[in-house]
Write a protein that holds these residues in place. Structure first.
Motif, PDB file in Angstrom:
ATOM      1  N   PRO A  48       0.807  -1.226   0.000  1.00  0.00           N
ATOM      2  CA  PRO A  48       0.000   0.000   0.000  1.00  0.00           C
ATOM      3  C   PRO A  48       0.842   1.279   0.000  1.00  0.00           C
ATOM      4  CG  PRO A  48      -0.338  -1.255   2.035  1.00  0.00           C
ATOM      5  CD  PRO A  48       0.511  -2.087   1.140  1.00  0.00           C
ATOM      6  N   LEU A  49       1.992   1.258   0.679  1.00  0.00           N
ATOM      7  CA  LEU A  49       2.828   2.468   0.693  1.00  0.00           C
ATOM      8  C   LEU A  49       3.499   2.684  -0.655  1.00  0.00           C
ATOM      9  CD1 LEU A  49       4.451   2.399   4.237  1.00  0.00           C
ATOM     10  CD2 LEU A  49       2.568   3.832   3.400  1.00  0.00           C
ATOM     11  N   HIS A  50       3.964   1.624  -1.269  1.00  0.00           N
ATOM     12  CA  HIS A  50       4.557   1.717  -2.602  1.00  0.00           C
ATOM     13  C   HIS A  50       3.550   2.364  -3.560  1.00  0.00           C
ATOM     14  CE1 HIS A  50       7.360   0.371  -5.760  1.00  0.00           C
ATOM     15  NE2 HIS A  50       6.311  -0.092  -6.434  1.00  0.00           N
ATOM     16  N   GLU A  51       2.314   1.922  -3.491  1.00  0.00           N
ATOM     17  CA  GLU A  51       1.253   2.470  -4.354  1.00  0.00           C
ATOM     18  C   GLU A  51       0.916   3.917  -3.994  1.00  0.00           C
ATOM     19  OE1 GLU A  51      -3.413   1.541  -5.275  1.00  0.00           O
ATOM     20  OE2 GLU A  51      -2.090  -0.166  -4.924  1.00  0.00           O
ATOM     21  N   LEU A  52       0.782   4.217  -2.706  1.00  0.00           N
ATOM     22  CA  LEU A  52       0.463   5.580  -2.278  1.00  0.00           C
ATOM     23  C   LEU A  52       1.567   6.550  -2.676  1.00  0.00           C
ATOM     24  CD1 LEU A  52      -1.247   7.693  -0.797  1.00  0.00           C
ATOM     25  CD2 LEU A  52      -0.163   6.935   1.341  1.00  0.00           C
ATOM     26  N   PHE A  53       2.809   6.179  -2.448  1.00  0.00           N
ATOM     27  CA  PHE A  53       3.916   7.055  -2.813  1.00  0.00           C
ATOM     28  C   PHE A  53       3.931   7.312  -4.318  1.00  0.00           C
ATOM     29  CE2 PHE A  53       6.511   5.387   1.080  1.00  0.00           C
ATOM     30  CZ  PHE A  53       5.717   6.134   1.936  1.00  0.00           C
TER      31      PHE A  53
END
Length: 156
Positions: A48-53
């Motif tokens: 999820p962080l990879h996608e959000l960033f």
């Protein structure tokens, strides 16, 4: 009285361009910050962080262009040198080795910094009757407020 870009006086255009270039510098640095974190995030929240960033840096890349084009529309020069952006920006580069929570915190603070800069830009543009720059600053400010909220939610 509302003014078109070409109707702004030279002093007004210069003051607005300075504020636009400040927002541009902070957006450029934050774009790279988000991309750095996108590349280097690890841990249980990687997906999820990879996608959000990525969502953040893709949005900010478009935002850079909008800000720079507005500088040009009012007849001023958009600063394009990375060294100038790094020197001018209140947002600092991040550590690619940071833990995920530190990445989130740093990126959240960057969003808040840009939001404050854009609020100042909006006030300057309003004072000079430049409703288009004011509108751009308000719209970009909403985007950064939303990203700050989304990042803040990860820290609770």
């Amino acid at each position: 009285m509302p003014q078109t870009a070409s109707a702004l006086g030279p002093d007004a255009a210069a003051e607005i361009a300075t504020a636009l270039n400040q927002a541009l510098a902070e957006t450029v640095v934050t774009t790279m910050l988000a991309q750095n974190f996108h590349w280097n995030v690890t841990g249980m929240s990687f997906g999820p962080l990879h996608e959000l960033f990525q969502t953040i840096y893709e949005d900010h890349f478009t935002g850079q262009d909008d800000l720079a084009e507005r500088v040009r529309a009012i007849g001023e020069t958009a600063e394009g040198k990375l060294a100038v952006h790094l020197d001018r920006s209140k947002v600092t580069e991040g550590d690619e080795g940071a833990e995920d929570r530190e990445m989130i915190r740093h990126l959240m603070e960057a969003q808040e910094t840009i939001g404050a800069t854009l609020a100042g830009l909006s006030e300057i543009a309003s004072r000079h009757g430049d409703i288009r720059t004011e509108d751009l600053a308000i719209e970009r400010g909403r985007v950064h407020d939303k990203f700050a909220w989304m990042l803040r939610a990860h820290l609770r």
